[in-house]
Structures are given as C-alpha cells and as structure tokens.
Design a protein around this motif. Structure first.
Motif, PDB file in Angstrom:
ATOM      1  N   SER A 291     -37.341 -24.537 -34.114  1.00 48.95           N
ATOM      2  CA  SER A 291     -36.252 -23.598 -34.140  1.00 48.95           C
ATOM      3  C   SER A 291     -36.944 -22.233 -34.928  1.00 48.95           C
ATOM      4  N   ASP A 292     -37.917 -22.290 -35.615  1.00 51.78           N
ATOM      5  CA  ASP A 292     -38.331 -21.125 -36.127  1.00 51.78           C
ATOM      6  C   ASP A 292     -39.575 -20.337 -35.181  1.00 51.78           C
ATOM      7  N   ALA A 293     -39.804 -20.880 -34.265  1.00 48.22           N
ATOM      8  CA  ALA A 293     -40.891 -20.278 -33.192  1.00 48.22           C
ATOM      9  C   ALA A 293     -40.232 -19.039 -32.439  1.00 48.22           C
ATOM     10  N   THR A 294     -40.822 -17.931 -32.154  1.00 49.19           N
ATOM     11  CA  THR A 294     -40.583 -16.949 -31.193  1.00 49.19           C
ATOM     12  C   THR A 294     -41.173 -16.716 -29.848  1.00 49.19           C
ATOM     13  N   VAL A 295     -42.225 -17.588 -29.679  1.00 52.16           N
ATOM     14  CA  VAL A 295     -43.011 -17.407 -28.490  1.00 52.16           C
ATOM     15  C   VAL A 295     -42.265 -17.937 -27.283  1.00 52.16           C
ATOM     16  N   PRO A 296     -42.399 -17.441 -26.078  1.00 54.20           N
ATOM     17  CA  PRO A 296     -41.680 -18.156 -24.814  1.00 54.20           C
ATOM     18  C   PRO A 296     -41.798 -19.668 -24.903  1.00 54.20           C
ATOM     19  N   MET A 297     -40.784 -20.345 -24.789  1.00 57.32           N
ATOM     20  CA  MET A 297     -41.013 -22.004 -24.593  1.00 57.32           C
ATOM     21  C   MET A 297     -40.014 -22.620 -23.582  1.00 57.32           C
ATOM     22  N   ILE A 298     -40.676 -23.192 -22.876  1.00 59.06           N
ATOM     23  CA  ILE A 298     -40.131 -23.823 -21.517  1.00 59.06           C
ATOM     24  C   ILE A 298     -40.094 -25.321 -21.769  1.00 59.06           C
ATOM     25  N   SER A 299     -39.148 -25.947 -21.352  1.00 60.30           N
ATOM     26  CA  SER A 299     -39.056 -27.661 -21.674  1.00 60.30           C
ATOM     27  C   SER A 299     -38.681 -28.003 -20.449  1.00 60.30           C
ATOM     28  N   VAL A 300     -39.553 -29.290 -19.727  1.00 61.71           N
ATOM     29  CA  VAL A 300     -39.030 -30.088 -18.747  1.00 61.71           C
ATOM     30  C   VAL A 300     -38.759 -31.652 -19.127  1.00 61.71           C
ATOM     31  N   VAL A 301     -37.615 -31.941 -18.950  1.00 67.05           N
ATOM     32  CA  VAL A 301     -37.227 -33.466 -19.222  1.00 67.05           C
ATOM     33  C   VAL A 301     -37.731 -34.139 -18.125  1.00 67.05           C
ATOM     34  N   LEU A 302     -38.577 -35.226 -18.104  1.00 68.05           N
ATOM     35  CA  LEU A 302     -38.852 -36.064 -16.974  1.00 68.05           C
ATOM     36  C   LEU A 302     -38.034 -37.008 -16.671  1.00 68.05           C
ATOM     37  N   ARG A 303     -37.745 -37.770 -17.819  1.00 67.88           N
ATOM     38  CA  ARG A 303     -36.832 -38.975 -17.851  1.00 67.88           C
ATOM     39  C   ARG A 303     -36.079 -39.139 -18.908  1.00 67.88           C
ATOM     40  N   LYS A 304     -36.297 -39.954 -20.042  1.00 65.81           N
ATOM     41  CA  LYS A 304     -35.525 -40.040 -21.088  1.00 65.81           C
ATOM     42  C   LYS A 304     -35.334 -39.053 -22.029  1.00 65.81           C
ATOM     43  N   SER A 305     -34.264 -38.656 -22.793  1.00 66.04           N
ATOM     44  CA  SER A 305     -34.399 -37.753 -24.007  1.00 66.04           C
ATOM     45  C   SER A 305     -32.946 -38.137 -24.517  1.00 66.04           C
ATOM     46  N   TYR A 306     -33.398 -38.916 -25.710  1.00 64.05           N
ATOM     47  CA  TYR A 306     -32.318 -39.628 -26.326  1.00 64.05           C
ATOM     48  C   TYR A 306     -32.115 -39.130 -27.834  1.00 64.05           C
ATOM     49  N   GLY A 307     -30.971 -39.089 -28.492  1.00 63.63           N
ATOM     50  CA  GLY A 307     -30.534 -39.088 -29.847  1.00 63.63           C
ATOM     51  C   GLY A 307     -31.087 -37.916 -30.286  1.00 63.63           C
ATOM     52  N   GLY A 308     -31.630 -38.090 -31.479  1.00 65.58           N
ATOM     53  CA  GLY A 308     -32.191 -36.810 -32.290  1.00 65.58           C
ATOM     54  C   GLY A 308     -33.434 -36.069 -31.919  1.00 65.58           C
ATOM     55  N   SER A 309     -33.920 -37.154 -30.877  1.00 70.08           N
ATOM     56  CA  SER A 309     -35.382 -36.692 -30.209  1.00 70.08           C
ATOM     57  C   SER A 309     -34.994 -35.401 -29.265  1.00 70.08           C
ATOM     58  N   ILE A 310     -33.737 -35.413 -29.003  1.00 72.38           N
ATOM     59  CA  ILE A 310     -33.362 -34.099 -27.823  1.00 72.38           C
ATOM     60  C   ILE A 310     -33.864 -32.863 -28.549  1.00 72.38           C
ATOM     61  N   PRO A 311     -33.059 -32.323 -29.753  1.00 68.86           N
ATOM     62  CA  PRO A 311     -33.500 -31.298 -30.308  1.00 68.86           C
ATOM     63  C   PRO A 311     -34.742 -31.087 -30.853  1.00 68.86           C
ATOM     64  N   ALA A 312     -35.489 -32.593 -31.247  1.00 65.84           N
ATOM     65  CA  ALA A 312     -36.901 -32.576 -31.625  1.00 65.84           C
ATOM     66  C   ALA A 312     -37.937 -31.961 -30.696  1.00 65.84           C
ATOM     67  N   MET A 313     -37.709 -32.484 -29.401  1.00 68.48           N
ATOM     68  CA  MET A 313     -38.573 -31.899 -28.220  1.00 68.48           C
ATOM     69  C   MET A 313     -37.940 -30.513 -27.486  1.00 68.48           C
ATOM     70  N   CYS A 314     -37.257 -29.623 -28.381  1.00 68.75           N
ATOM     71  CA  CYS A 314     -36.956 -28.274 -27.839  1.00 68.75           C
ATOM     72  C   CYS A 314     -36.023 -28.462 -26.686  1.00 68.75           C
ATOM     73  N   CYS A 315     -34.807 -28.301 -27.304  1.00 68.71           N
ATOM     74  CA  CYS A 315     -33.797 -28.010 -26.156  1.00 68.71           C
ATOM     75  C   CYS A 315     -33.285 -26.574 -26.447  1.00 68.71           C
ATOM     76  N   HIS A 316     -32.258 -26.062 -25.842  1.00 75.60           N
ATOM     77  CA  HIS A 316     -31.662 -24.650 -25.890  1.00 75.60           C
ATOM     78  C   HIS A 316     -31.461 -24.400 -27.452  1.00 75.60           C
ATOM     79  N   GLU A 317     -30.871 -25.488 -27.920  1.00 76.58           N
ATOM     80  CA  GLU A 317     -30.330 -25.356 -29.442  1.00 76.58           C
ATOM     81  C   GLU A 317     -31.340 -24.978 -30.289  1.00 76.58           C
ATOM     82  N   THR A 318     -32.605 -25.544 -29.896  1.00 75.25           N
ATOM     83  CA  THR A 318     -33.644 -25.550 -30.894  1.00 75.25           C
ATOM     84  C   THR A 318     -34.694 -24.504 -30.645  1.00 75.25           C
ATOM     85  N   GLY A 319     -34.649 -23.595 -29.342  1.00 77.96           N
ATOM     86  CA  GLY A 319     -35.422 -22.566 -29.157  1.00 77.96           C
ATOM     87  C   GLY A 319     -35.862 -22.510 -27.581  1.00 77.96           C
TER      88      GLY A 319
END
Length: 520
Positions: free
Chosen positions: A392-420
């Motif tokens: 959330s504090d980072a300002t560099v370009p950030m790209i995420s790719v979800v291959l399979r599972k993305s569950y619960g609190g780990s969704i924002p922890a692994m950088c979704c739109h809402e966390t940057g």
C-alpha cells in the motif's frame, strides 16, 4: 629543527604505507589464508575493477592510551576504507582486518567506517561492507559506543538512499552484527564465517547450553532458520561474483532507475509451456520457480533468501531488459500459504524494491494466511500486516497475476488493486473467494444441508453453484476488480506491456507525514 630532504620524507611515507598494508603482519595474514580466507586487501581487490581502488584514512590509528595501546597500535587500525569501481560503476567499500586485534572495532575504526558511509550517502554511490570482526574492542571501553553508534546512525541514514550490501567473511559478533543487520542484503560464507550476538562461551556460562560456533551462527542457521542472511557461498572466492551479479539488478541510488540491459528476448514471446507446468486442478501442486523461469528474460533470475520461508519466493529478474522484483507464492511448499516468516520476507523485499525504483511483479496462488495457535501467538496479525503496508505504501509500477487461488485476507496481501496494483490480471483458472468454496458452503448453507434428504448431493450442488457464481475470474472481471482474464501463454506479453505502459508512472500526492509506522 633539522632540515629534511624530499627523499627522506617520501621514504618515511612509504614506510608508513607499508605498515598499513601488512596490517597485523605477514605471519598472521598467512594464517588467515590457511583457514581458506583472503586477506582484507585481497577481498577488496577481488571486488573492484583493477587499478580503480582509492584508499581513504590509510594512516588512521587508535587514540586509546589505556592498556598500553599506544605501543601496540597498528597503522590503519584494522580496517581498509576507500572507493573504486565495480563493472565501471562507482562504489564505496570497507574491509575489516582480522589480523589487527581480531578485527575488533574501536572508536577510530568506527569513525573510519562512519566517514565512508557518509561519503557514500553524499555522493549517492552504493556501499559494500566486508565484515570480519571479533566485536567491540575491549581496550576502548565506553568509546566503543562512539565508534559503533556512529556506524549504526550512518547505516540508518543511508537506508533507502543507496544500496548497502554486507559480506560476512569471518566472525561477526556482539555489536558488530548490527551494522550488517541495518543494511539491505547480507552474504555469508559457509564454514569460515559466523554471525551471532553472544558467543558459545557466554551462552554456556549464562544458560548452561552447549552450542558450537557453526550451530549458533553458521550459514545453515541464518539462511534457513533466522532469515538474517540473504545469500550464501561455499567458498570465499565466490562472494565477489555474487555481489557483482546482485548489483546488475540495482541502481546506484534512489534517484536512478536500475540499468537497462539488452537481453535479446522478445517482448512478445509466448509461453505455452505454462499450461503444462500449472495444473488446472487446484488440489494439484507445481513449482512456481518454473513459472518464473518461463516468463522472465532468458529464464534468468536471482533468488533472495532461497532457503528461508520457502513458501514465498522473492527474486530479481529482467523483463524487456528492465529489472523487476518478483514476489510469488510457492504451492510446492505448504501450498503457498502465508505465515509469519513468509510475510516478513516478502514485506522487506517489497520495501527495498520500492525504495530503489524497481517495479514489482506479483504471482499469486495462495490459500490464505497460515492458521493455528503457533502463528497467532507469534503475531501473524502484526507480521501479516507488513505485506499490506508494504504494498500500500509502494509507488513503483506494480503488476499482479492470479494463476489459481486467491483467498481471504491474502487477496490484498498479494497486491490487488485496492492495495496498489496498477494492473491486475487473472488466468481462467483463477478463483477468488473469502475462503475455499467447500468451507464457504458449510457456513452459508449449514441449515439447508442439514435438513436435506441427501445432504451430500445438496452440498456438492451448492459448492458448484458458489464456484460458478462467485469464484470465477469472470465475476471479478465484471466488477472491474480484474483488468483482464489472460491466457497463460500471454502472461509474459501482458506483464511487459503493462511495465512499458507504467514506465513514467507518477506518484499521487500524499498527506504530509514525518514517516509512516509500519507494524514492526
């Protein structure tokens, strides 16, 4: 006053410089070599480009008078400091000399190192510290604090301004461990180097515990258990090559971008093998290293902390010749779950990449945070929040790719739109949910299932209904939580297109603050 000639004056200077070069003496230097170690100067010369090293404070001496130190003093006081070039780039480097009072740090040595750190910060050039020290010098007493304290202060001031790399090339004990701990990366040599605060003798006296130097602070302990060390090498001759390779991914300071390297790997290269590597079935595992190898330039990457918290992978790589930091779950270890160590490992890496303008690529296949009393008692809430804060504090370009599972609190922890995340992609196999569909159905439809004539049939029906309605990437894409559902073979192209599009990304204005308060 007797008159002196230039010849005598220069002879005196030559003699003083020669004293500094031999340190504690040729005999002690030879003993170091017999242990499989290089001398302090040999270490520097193995690191810098030939003929580029310029020494600073070569003639410094201890100013301590107690314990007959003025008679025992050695020119240079146990450390060599200076600057040079490594692969053509300016660096600052110091090397502690174990032949002089065991490399122990007193006030004079600490001041030399602090001065070098200050020069590195002011000229915005990387700092490399080569550590081989028995800790604080007893003869200096309380003045050790002036030496060590100023080193720590300068290490902290340099943090996030210039890259700081530490190599543990012998013993590093007591107060001597904190300077490398304040730097960005630590490298350690197997068998010939140890890193600990309190040695085996003191531990035995205080706790009664018997432990060897290697079991207390060897590479196996710090690369696998403590996570203190980021890289290890089998022989000391290999340390310079590892540092040189690391620096190819890094800028010289926080005002620059990392070097752009021509890799001759097409931006548009498809990666059809990803469908062979990653099973569509979520209950089957695979090695995320293979995914990384397929998508980065020429399959080349440099993993950091490879043996620690192996359920999380962090590494440097290039895509379209540009340095990127990759953060990825590892399904092959603990199903890729995030635990305390994995969160700490990822969060610090994210912070480093953001500090030095290195874009972040996050590969997601995560079932959530690790449950259990051990994790809760250990503070998984606090440690897990570090990843949320870092992204959330980072300002560099950030790209995420979800291959399979993305569950619960780990969704924002692994950088979704809402966390940057600037771009958030998903494969057709991606599944988004607050928890797995089976567990969700047990909670949502407990009563209905319990009252059914055929509970198992109703349970399976509801699971399928839940997965088809809520868990698919198309549901997330319809809500604009996902920017695109991509074919696995297009993963490299999608990431590179996003990186190039984001190359001139500007940070949004933020409220003024002295600094944030990351949940340490």
């Amino acid at each position: 006053m007797r008159e002196r000639s230039w010849e005598s004056l220069l002879q005196e200077l030559d003699a003083m410089e020669e004293k500094a070069r031999v340190g504690g003496g040729l005999e002690k230097q030879e003993k170091e070599r017999q242990k499989g170690k290089m001398t302090a100067r040999e270490r520097i010369f193995s690191l810098v480009d030939p003929g580029t090293f310029v020494e600073i404070n070569m003639l410094a001496e201890t100013q301590t008078f107690d314990f007959d130190m003025q008679r025992k003093k050695i020119v240079g006081d146990g450390v060599i400091t200076g600057y040079g070039r490594m692969d053509g780039r300016r660096i600052f480097v110091f090397s502690q000399d174990a032949t002089v009072f065991g490399g122990a740090t007193g006030k004079a040595q600490g001041e030399q190192i602090a001065h070098l750190l200050r020069l590195a910060r002011r000229t915005k050039a990387p700092m490399i510290g080569l550590y081989d020290s028995a800790g604080g010098r007893l003869q200096d007493g309380i003045e050790n604090v002036a030496g060590y304290g100023r080193m720590f202060w300068e290490n902290t001031r340099c943090s996030g301004v210039i890259p700081q790399i530490s190599a543990i090339l012998g013993t590093s004990t007591g107060g001597g461990v904190y300077s490398p701990a304040l730097t960005d990366f630590i490298l350690q040599v197997e068998k010939t180097s140890q890193l600990f605060i309190t040695g085996p003798t003191v531990i035995k006296a205080v706790t009664g515990e018997d432990v060897s130097f290697e079991e207390l602070g060897g590479t196996r302990i710090h690369t696998q258990k403590s996570g203190v060390v980021h890289f290890s090498v089998k022989r000391e001759e290999e340390f310079a090559g590892t540092i040189r390779r690391l620096f190819t991914f890094l800028p010289s300071n926080n005002s620059e971008k990392p070097p752009l390297v021509e890799t001759n790997d097409s931006h548009d290269r498809e990666v059809p093998r990803l469908q062979e590597i990653v099973p569509a079935a979520h209950n089957k595992t695979y090695d995320m290293h293979e995914v990384i190898r397929e998508i980065v330039d020429n399959g080349d990457y440099m993993e950091v902390q490879a043996a620690f918290a192996r359920n999380m992978i962090i590494c440097f790589a290039r895509m379209a010749g540009r340095s990127v930091g990759v953060v990825a779950n590892q399904p092959r270890v603990m199903a890729g779950v995030i635990d305390i160590d994995a969160a700490d490992k990822a969060a610090r890496f994210i912070r480093f990449c953001d500090a030095f303008n290195i874009p972040l690529v996050t590969l997601v296949d995560v079932p959530g945070y690790m449950p259990g009393t051990r994790q809760e008692y250990g503070g998984i809430i606090r440690h897990g929040a570090k990843m949320l804060y870092a992204y959330s504090d980072a300002t560099v370009p950030m790209i995420s790719v979800v291959l399979r599972k993305s569950y619960g609190g780990s969704i924002p922890a692994m950088c979704c739109h809402e966390t940057g995340a600037d771009q958030y992609f998903a494969w057709p196999t991606a599944e988004f949910a607050m928890m797995g569909s089976e567990a969700a159905v047990e909670i949502l439809y407990r009563t209905e299932i319990g009252q059914a004539k055929d509970p198992q049939a109703v349970r399976q029906e509801k699971i399928q209904e839940y997965e088809d309605t809520f868990s698919t990437p198309y549901f997330a894409a319809s809500k604009q939580y996902v920017d695109a559902v991509i074919r696995p073979k297009d993963t490299r192209r999608a990431i590179i297109n996003a990186l190039l599009m984001l190359e001139n990304k500007e940070s949004e204005p933020r409220p003024w603050r002295k600094h944030g308060n990351i949940p340490l």
